[in-house]
Enzyme design. Structure first.
Site, PDB file in Angstrom:
ATOM      1  N   TYR A 166       0.851  -1.192   0.000  1.00  0.00           N
ATOM      2  CA  TYR A 166       0.000   0.000   0.000  1.00  0.00           C
ATOM      3  C   TYR A 166       0.882   1.236   0.000  1.00  0.00           C
ATOM      4  O   TYR A 166       1.832   1.330   0.798  1.00  0.00           O
ATOM      5  CB  TYR A 166      -0.891  -0.009   1.256  1.00  0.00           C
ATOM      6  CG  TYR A 166      -1.859   1.138   1.317  1.00  0.00           C
ATOM      7  CD1 TYR A 166      -2.971   1.179   0.479  1.00  0.00           C
ATOM      8  CD2 TYR A 166      -1.657   2.194   2.210  1.00  0.00           C
ATOM      9  CE1 TYR A 166      -3.863   2.237   0.526  1.00  0.00           C
ATOM     10  CE2 TYR A 166      -2.556   3.261   2.258  1.00  0.00           C
ATOM     11  CZ  TYR A 166      -3.651   3.279   1.416  1.00  0.00           C
ATOM     12  OH  TYR A 166      -4.526   4.333   1.474  1.00  0.00           O
ATOM     13  N   ASP A 271       9.381   3.835  -0.166  1.00  0.00           N
ATOM     14  CA  ASP A 271       8.266   4.442   0.550  1.00  0.00           C
ATOM     15  C   ASP A 271       8.476   4.143   2.032  1.00  0.00           C
ATOM     16  O   ASP A 271       8.246   3.021   2.488  1.00  0.00           O
ATOM     17  CB  ASP A 271       6.943   3.869   0.031  1.00  0.00           C
ATOM     18  CG  ASP A 271       5.750   4.462   0.755  1.00  0.00           C
ATOM     19  OD1 ASP A 271       5.957   5.278   1.683  1.00  0.00           O
ATOM     20  OD2 ASP A 271       4.606   4.095   0.417  1.00  0.00           O
ATOM     21  N   LYS A 299       3.334   9.950   8.391  1.00  0.00           N
ATOM     22  CA  LYS A 299       3.027   9.366   9.709  1.00  0.00           C
ATOM     23  C   LYS A 299       3.865   9.940  10.864  1.00  0.00           C
ATOM     24  O   LYS A 299       3.538  10.982  11.395  1.00  0.00           O
ATOM     25  CB  LYS A 299       3.149   7.847   9.624  1.00  0.00           C
ATOM     26  CG  LYS A 299       2.076   7.229   8.677  1.00  0.00           C
ATOM     27  CD  LYS A 299       1.918   5.748   8.920  1.00  0.00           C
ATOM     28  CE  LYS A 299       1.170   5.023   7.807  1.00  0.00           C
ATOM     29  NZ  LYS A 299      -0.263   5.220   7.804  1.00  0.00           N
TER      30      LYS A 299
HETATM   31  C1  PLP Z   1       3.732   2.587   3.133  1.00  0.00           C
HETATM   32  C2  PLP Z   1       2.641   3.607   3.061  1.00  0.00           C
HETATM   33  N1  PLP Z   1       2.692   4.584   2.129  1.00  0.00           N
HETATM   34  C3  PLP Z   1       1.748   5.540   2.032  1.00  0.00           C
HETATM   35  C4  PLP Z   1       0.681   5.550   2.891  1.00  0.00           C
HETATM   36  C5  PLP Z   1      -0.358   6.610   2.780  1.00  0.00           C
HETATM   37  O1  PLP Z   1      -0.232   7.485   3.834  1.00  0.00           O
HETATM   38  P1  PLP Z   1      -1.474   8.456   4.232  1.00  0.00           P
HETATM   39  O2  PLP Z   1      -2.518   7.580   4.818  1.00  0.00           O
HETATM   40  O3  PLP Z   1      -0.854   9.428   5.185  1.00  0.00           O
HETATM   41  O4  PLP Z   1      -1.913   9.115   2.968  1.00  0.00           O
HETATM   42  C6  PLP Z   1       0.575   4.566   3.877  1.00  0.00           C
HETATM   43  C7  PLP Z   1      -0.577   4.545   4.805  1.00  0.00           C
HETATM   44  O5  PLP Z   1      -0.803   3.625   5.544  1.00  0.00           O
HETATM   45  C8  PLP Z   1       1.576   3.561   3.960  1.00  0.00           C
HETATM   46  O6  PLP Z   1       1.509   2.581   4.874  1.00  0.00           O
END
Ligand code: PLP
Length: 461
Positions: A166, A271, A299
């Site tokens: 994700y 990421d 986060k």
């Molecule tokens: C690895 C990763 N990238 C991107 C995101 C997206 O982040 P946001 O919910 O702050 O848009 C998440 C959210 O859980 C994530 O786990």
């Protein structure tokens, strides 16, 4: 990661205990039920994000302090969910509270740069060894902008991602997640299955999934894409998968991906929205010793305030600095978020904090391992930094296919109910990992281990 000989768990026993625990949880969350009845009239589904949905009702929280949260029924719980890993600094940390309060008095938003934004970029640059940074407001914005930069740098459109990972909720990455393996098809040529409705198939097709922990498969797919006249702009990936519990990279895998992407002129994006600041001061990049071209953070960066960042090489950011890519946003580098991030990085998430998190995680992982061994429980404990989980599978999970083949959603649900009923707050209804905070103690971890042991005992008695 090792798995030990295990007993077969009686499915009827799981169902029986699930019914018992669900009844107990319903009884102690009646104020949440009432709040849900009110909320659903105007707040769609009664929640602010579909990831907060829970049947029969979500647990509404009222406050948090250090490692603890309280729900609207007054139930006190140790927080291991920690806002999907955003609260590695614990709730209402005095240093962050002080910084935010001070900033409140001075004005909270100008859409003009402030000094804190510079200090934060200096610290991120030091931690990640990447020279240039920009800010956004969420993980989704971070991955969206990083991909745009990669496309501009390479002049290519195709994105390669890891099946099952994700990366946020924009169209380009809502692909090949939550899909059943039959939809994905053959491992050598996984299909670009959109995740949910409203995503144009044409957009999804530009994102090509490949399996985790398999650099040769990634290489073969990239070769085929190149032959088809659509070489990838980027590979976007988590260095350790953090949404199927925790799946660690096998030795040599990240190095092979780094070599492959360098050789093909592909921008490698780690990421680090989940791993960054949670598994080491410099995230997965530091922990695994492989430096990508770009990283995305969110986060835990903002210490509980919405924020995100993109880091990258001079080459990557050249397209931002020469004005060809518009990396923009009214709230980017918001002074309140930046004040929180500055205090978070400089005062809270110190070298000592990471030593504490590593020691705590060793303690909880070892405690869970002992329970697994003594009850012959089908699973294993695994983690890194502040993150970890018990994976309810007798087989090691190395990628999305092994996860889907071995996933035990019923056990995951039961474990969540056991936790909630014993004062341990975890992410509802999902195979999520725990995130420890700097305010957790080994006694707090013992409460988690005890809840797990009770379940293991009840299931194997
Ligand atoms: C690895 C990763 N990238 C991107 C995101 C997206 O982040 P946001 O919910 O702050 O848009 C998440 C959210 O859980 C994530 O786990």
């Amino acid at each position: 990661m090792t798995t030990t000989p295990h007993v077969d768990i009686d499915r009827e026993r799981i169902a029986e205990l699930t019914a018992r625990e669900a009844r107990a949880l319903d009884a102690r969350t009646q104020a949440s039920r009432d709040m849900y009845e009110r909320a659903r009239r105007t707040l769609s589904g009664g929640v602010a994000s579909s990831y907060q949905v829970r049947d029969p009702w979500p647990i509404y929280l009222s406050r948090g302090q250090g490692p603890r949260v309280w729900d609207v029924d007054g139930n006190e719980m140790l927080d291991f969910h920690n806002g999907f890993g955003s609260m590695v600094q614990g709730h209402a940390h005095p240093a962050i509270t002080r910084a935010v309060n001070a900033r409140m008095e001075l004005g909270t938003h100008f859409a003009a740069p402030t000094e804190d934004a510079i200090v934060v970029s200096e610290e991120l640059s030091r931690r990640w060894g990447l020279p240039k940074w920009r800010y956004v407001n969420s993980g989704s914005e971070a991955t969206m902008d990083a991909i745009r930069i990669a496309r501009a740098v390479t002049g290519r459109d195709t994105i390669v991602k890891i099946a099952g990972s994700y990366h946020g909720h924009h169209d380009g990455v809502m692909v090949a997640i939550g899909a059943v393996p039959a939809e994905l098809g053959d491992r050598e040529s996984y299909a670009s299955v959109p995740y949910g409705a409203g995503i144009p198939q044409a957009v999804a097709e530009m994102t090509v999934p490949v399996p985790f922990n398999d650099a040769p498969a990634m290489e073969r797919r990239i070769d085929r894409l190149t032959e088809e006249g659509r070489p990838p702009a980027c590979v976007i990936m988590e260095a350790a998968m953090m949404n199927l519990g925790v799946v660690l990279p096998e030795p040599g895998y990240l190095e092979a991906v780094r070599e492959l992407t360098c050789a093909r002129g592909i921008v490698l994006i780690f990421d680090e929205v989940k791993t960054g600041l949670c598994i080491a001061a410099g995230g997965a990049t530091e922990r695994f010793g492989v430096t990508p071209d770009m990283v995305t953070l969110a986060k835990a960066l903002g210490g509980g305030l919405p924020s995100g960042a993109i880091g990258g090489t001079e080459e990557a950011f050249a397209v931002v600095e020469d004005g060809s890519v518009y990396q923009v946003g009214t709230y980017n580098g918001n002074p309140l978020s930046m004040a929180a991030a500055r205090a978070n990085l400089l005062e809270v998430l110190t070298a000592e904090a990471y030593r504490h998190l590593d020691a705590l995680n060793d303690h909880i992982l070892e405690g869970c391992r002992r329970v697994i061994e003594s009850y012959g429980f089908p699973g294993y404990s695994i983690g890194v930094g502040s993150k970890g989980c018990v994976t309810f599978s007798p087989e090691p999970i190395v990628d999305y296919e092994t996860f889907k083949a071995n996933q035990d959603a019923d056990l995951a649900e039961l474990a969540w109910l056991y936790n909630l009923n014993r004062g341990v707050f975890m992410t509802p209804g999902r195979e999520e990992e725990w995130t420890l905070s700097v305010t957790h103690s080994s006694e707090d971890c013992d409460a988690f281990i005890a809840a797990f042991e009770e379940m293991a005992s009840d299931l194997t008695a």
